[in-house]
Design an enzyme around this catalytic site. Sequence first.
Site, PDB file in Angstrom:
ATOM      1  N   THR A 215       0.848  -1.197   0.000  1.00 28.55           N
ATOM      2  CA  THR A 215       0.000   0.000   0.000  1.00 28.55           C
ATOM      3  C   THR A 215       0.886   1.250   0.000  1.00 28.55           C
ATOM      4  O   THR A 215       2.015   1.197   0.468  1.00 28.55           O
ATOM      5  CB  THR A 215      -0.856  -0.031   1.290  1.00 28.55           C
ATOM      6  OG1 THR A 215      -1.804  -1.070   1.131  1.00 28.55           O
ATOM      7  CG2 THR A 215      -1.567   1.265   1.589  1.00 28.55           C
ATOM      8  N   ARG A 243     -14.348  -7.291   0.210  1.00 25.72           N
ATOM      9  CA  ARG A 243     -13.639  -6.970   1.457  1.00 25.72           C
ATOM     10  C   ARG A 243     -13.037  -5.556   1.376  1.00 25.72           C
ATOM     11  O   ARG A 243     -12.474  -5.149   0.365  1.00 25.72           O
ATOM     12  CB  ARG A 243     -12.531  -8.009   1.666  1.00 25.72           C
ATOM     13  CG  ARG A 243     -11.627  -7.757   2.885  1.00 25.72           C
ATOM     14  CD  ARG A 243     -10.342  -7.081   2.483  1.00 25.72           C
ATOM     15  NE  ARG A 243      -9.418  -6.938   3.614  1.00 25.72           N
ATOM     16  CZ  ARG A 243      -8.343  -6.145   3.600  1.00 25.72           C
ATOM     17  NH1 ARG A 243      -8.071  -5.438   2.525  1.00 25.72           N
ATOM     18  NH2 ARG A 243      -7.555  -6.064   4.650  1.00 25.72           N
ATOM     19  N   GLY A 245     -10.427  -2.971   3.505  1.00 24.88           N
ATOM     20  CA  GLY A 245      -9.428  -2.938   4.584  1.00 24.88           C
ATOM     21  C   GLY A 245      -9.452  -1.616   5.332  1.00 24.88           C
ATOM     22  O   GLY A 245     -10.448  -0.890   5.326  1.00 24.88           O
ATOM     23  N   ASP A 246      -8.323  -1.313   5.948  1.00 29.25           N
ATOM     24  CA  ASP A 246      -8.235  -0.095   6.780  1.00 29.25           C
ATOM     25  C   ASP A 246      -7.956   1.171   5.963  1.00 29.25           C
ATOM     26  O   ASP A 246      -8.240   2.277   6.429  1.00 29.25           O
ATOM     27  CB  ASP A 246      -7.097  -0.257   7.800  1.00 29.25           C
ATOM     28  CG  ASP A 246      -5.750  -0.459   7.103  1.00 29.25           C
ATOM     29  OD1 ASP A 246      -5.686  -1.261   6.134  1.00 29.25           O
ATOM     30  OD2 ASP A 246      -4.767   0.196   7.490  1.00 29.25           O
ATOM     31  N   THR A 266      -0.082   1.032   6.956  1.00 28.63           N
ATOM     32  CA  THR A 266      -0.014  -0.071   5.994  1.00 28.63           C
ATOM     33  C   THR A 266       0.176  -1.376   6.747  1.00 28.63           C
ATOM     34  O   THR A 266       0.935  -1.427   7.720  1.00 28.63           O
ATOM     35  CB  THR A 266       1.125   0.106   4.975  1.00 28.63           C
ATOM     36  OG1 THR A 266       1.188  -1.078   4.167  1.00 28.63           O
ATOM     37  CG2 THR A 266       2.480   0.339   5.611  1.00 28.63           C
ATOM     38  N   GLY A 267      -0.521  -2.409   6.306  1.00 28.95           N
ATOM     39  CA  GLY A 267      -0.370  -3.684   7.000  1.00 28.95           C
ATOM     40  C   GLY A 267      -1.651  -4.476   6.909  1.00 28.95           C
ATOM     41  O   GLY A 267      -2.497  -4.229   6.043  1.00 28.95           O
ATOM     42  N   GLY A 269      -4.960  -5.050   7.321  1.00 24.64           N
ATOM     43  CA  GLY A 269      -5.991  -4.047   7.556  1.00 24.64           C
ATOM     44  C   GLY A 269      -6.983  -4.349   8.662  1.00 24.64           C
ATOM     45  O   GLY A 269      -7.407  -3.441   9.387  1.00 24.64           O
TER      46      GLY A 269
HETATM   47  N1  ASP Z   1      -3.724  -2.228   4.755  1.00 24.53           N
HETATM   48  C1  ASP Z   1      -4.069  -2.718   3.446  1.00 24.53           C
HETATM   49  C2  ASP Z   1      -5.339  -3.517   3.549  1.00 24.53           C
HETATM   50  O1  ASP Z   1      -5.517  -4.235   4.494  1.00 24.53           O
HETATM   51  C3  ASP Z   1      -3.017  -3.555   2.855  1.00 24.53           C
HETATM   52  C4  ASP Z   1      -1.644  -2.933   2.845  1.00 24.53           C
HETATM   53  O2  ASP Z   1      -1.330  -2.114   3.681  1.00 24.53           O
HETATM   54  O3  ASP Z   1      -0.856  -3.285   1.974  1.00 24.53           O
HETATM   55  O4  ASP Z   1      -6.130  -3.460   2.633  1.00 24.53           O
END
Ligand code: ASP
Length: 349
Positions: A215, A243, A245-246, A266-267, A269
């Site tokens: 991300t 779905r 995410g965050d 990022t991570g 989510g």
């Molecule tokens: N945080 C993002 C999600 O969960 C993914 C990412 O950070 O790469 O959609």
Amino acid sequence: MKRILLLLFVTTFLSCNTTTQKDSNDNQNVQQNKFAIVIHGGAGTILKENMTPELEKAYEETLEEAIRVGYDILKNEGSSTKAVEASIHVMENSPLFNAGKGAVFTNDETNEMDASIMEGKTLNAGAVAGVKTVKNPITAAIEVMNNSNHVLLSGAGADSFAKEKGLEIMDPSYFYTERRFQSLQKIKEKEKTQLDHDEKTAFYDADIKNSKFGTVGCVALDKNGNITAGTSTGGMTNKRWNRIGDSPIIGAGTYANNATCGVSSTGWGEYFIRGVVAHDIAAQIEYKNVSLKEATQNVIQDKLTKMGGTGGIIAIDKNGAIAFEFNTAGMYRASMNDKGELTVKIYKD
Ligand code: ASP
């Protein structure tokens, strides 16, 4: 009578003094000329041994290009929102990152992108989730913030909104990249093997923990003391059921408040949503009066890690302090301060 006069004199003197003090503080804020910018291109299992020198160079060059574009805007008196948008465009237009052009694939072999933006001066925010045709989802998020009565639009409605507002619309095939498509195929292959429920859960957990997320995000503080944070993503490979995410969730993936700081996450989510990570960092500064460093360490290294979540954040506080914090092997990241000092990093120090 003398006493009353003296009291009146002292009170008038004190109130004049307070006003002068406040005005000079306000001016100081406006003229502080302290500006800074920080970006991330995702956190995850990013190890030097898995990287070719060419790929490493490509990441570093694109990160540097992205941060310099935003830095130049800030240096030339531009707003933090313009800087965030421009830096994120560079990463969204690159196939290297999981956002825009390089977005990962869903289980249905489509690309569904999420993005959000927040301004710390007004606490205004905008976001889109699950868009399939918008070239630069961060611009769609800005459009939602500035030109709609809403904060978060999703799916086909968000795509139509972007089109109506004259944003650049692409055929979904624009988002096809062989590398991302192959990542999906690898996961699908593994899924075909006969696994019982527990094994399947373990496989998905390991798969997520081992993946690079990719991300992108940016936080900037401009010369007027305004902080903006933005995040853009393709989400997670093999996601189903629309779905989300965050990244498009204000308070989880993105948060900004001029009184405290701006954050982009990022991570994994789901954990960032449950931990309300970006807002928690700002709240710790606001309510506990801790430093940005302390707040980001506490939220990522302690709270998120204890929940089992993986990932990281970038942040800038109202004084221009910069923080990178992650609990994964690496995070693509870069920053520049008002002295023009540049940092570009991928792995843990
Ligand atoms: N945080 C993002 C999600 O969960 C993914 C990412 O950070 O790469 O959609």
